[in-house]
Write a protein that holds these residues in place. Structure first.
Motif, short mmCIF file in Angstrom:
data_model
loop_
_atom_site.label_atom_id
_atom_site.label_comp_id
_atom_site.label_asym_id
_atom_site.label_seq_id
_atom_site.Cartn_x
_atom_site.Cartn_y
_atom_site.Cartn_z
N LEU A 188 38.85 -7.72 52.35
CA LEU A 188 37.62 -7.13 51.84
C LEU A 188 36.93 -8.04 50.83
N LYS A 190 16.05 -13.55 51.20
CA LYS A 190 15.22 -12.36 51.35
C LYS A 190 13.81 -12.77 51.72
N LYS A 230 25.25 -11.23 54.66
CA LYS A 230 24.04 -10.55 54.16
C LYS A 230 23.65 -11.07 52.79
N ASN A 231 24.64 -11.32 51.93
CA ASN A 231 24.34 -11.78 50.57
C ASN A 231 23.81 -13.20 50.54
N GLN A 232 24.18 -14.05 51.49
CA GLN A 232 23.71 -15.43 51.43
C GLN A 232 22.47 -15.66 52.28
N THR A 233 21.94 -14.61 52.92
CA THR A 233 20.72 -14.74 53.70
C THR A 233 19.51 -14.60 52.78
N ARG A 284 35.72 -10.83 51.42
CA ARG A 284 34.59 -11.49 52.10
C ARG A 284 33.58 -10.50 52.65
N ALA A 285 33.69 -9.24 52.29
CA ALA A 285 32.78 -8.24 52.85
C ALA A 285 31.35 -8.49 52.38
N GLY A 286 30.40 -8.48 53.27
CA GLY A 286 29.00 -8.67 52.94
C GLY A 286 28.61 -10.11 52.70
N LYS A 287 29.43 -11.05 53.08
CA LYS A 287 29.18 -12.47 52.80
C LYS A 287 27.87 -12.94 53.44
#
Length: 86
Positions: free
Chosen positions: A33, A45, A40-43, A35-38
């Protein structure tokens, strides 16, 4: 079964032995967990672009009719609605 007939199958035993393996022994399924959301967070906006108002009702029917029947090009191969070829 009818009366007097005997089944050829053997009866089930009164108990069964179930082998239990602890959770650690089995393979990991989805990763940690941490690495969860890795992704989406580095994309980066990107703000949503303003779009034209969507037609509804009679105006939409008119637009679809014109696109399908009035402005069709005679001759040549048929192209799909998403074709970019000229």
């Amino acid at each position: 079964l009818a009366q007097g007939s005997h089944s050829t199958r053997t009866p089930l035993p009164a108990f069964r032995i179930v082998l239990y393996q602890p959770q650690e022994a089995m393979g990991k399924v989805h990763g940690s967990l941490a690495r969860a959301g890795k992704v989406k967070n580095q994309t980066p906006k990107v703000a949503k672009a303003e779009k034209k108002k969507v037609l509804t009702g009679r105006a939409k029917k008119r637009f679809v009719y014109n696109r399908r029947f009035v402005s069709v090009v005679k001759g040549g191969p048929k192209r799909g609605p998403n074709s970019n070829m000229k």
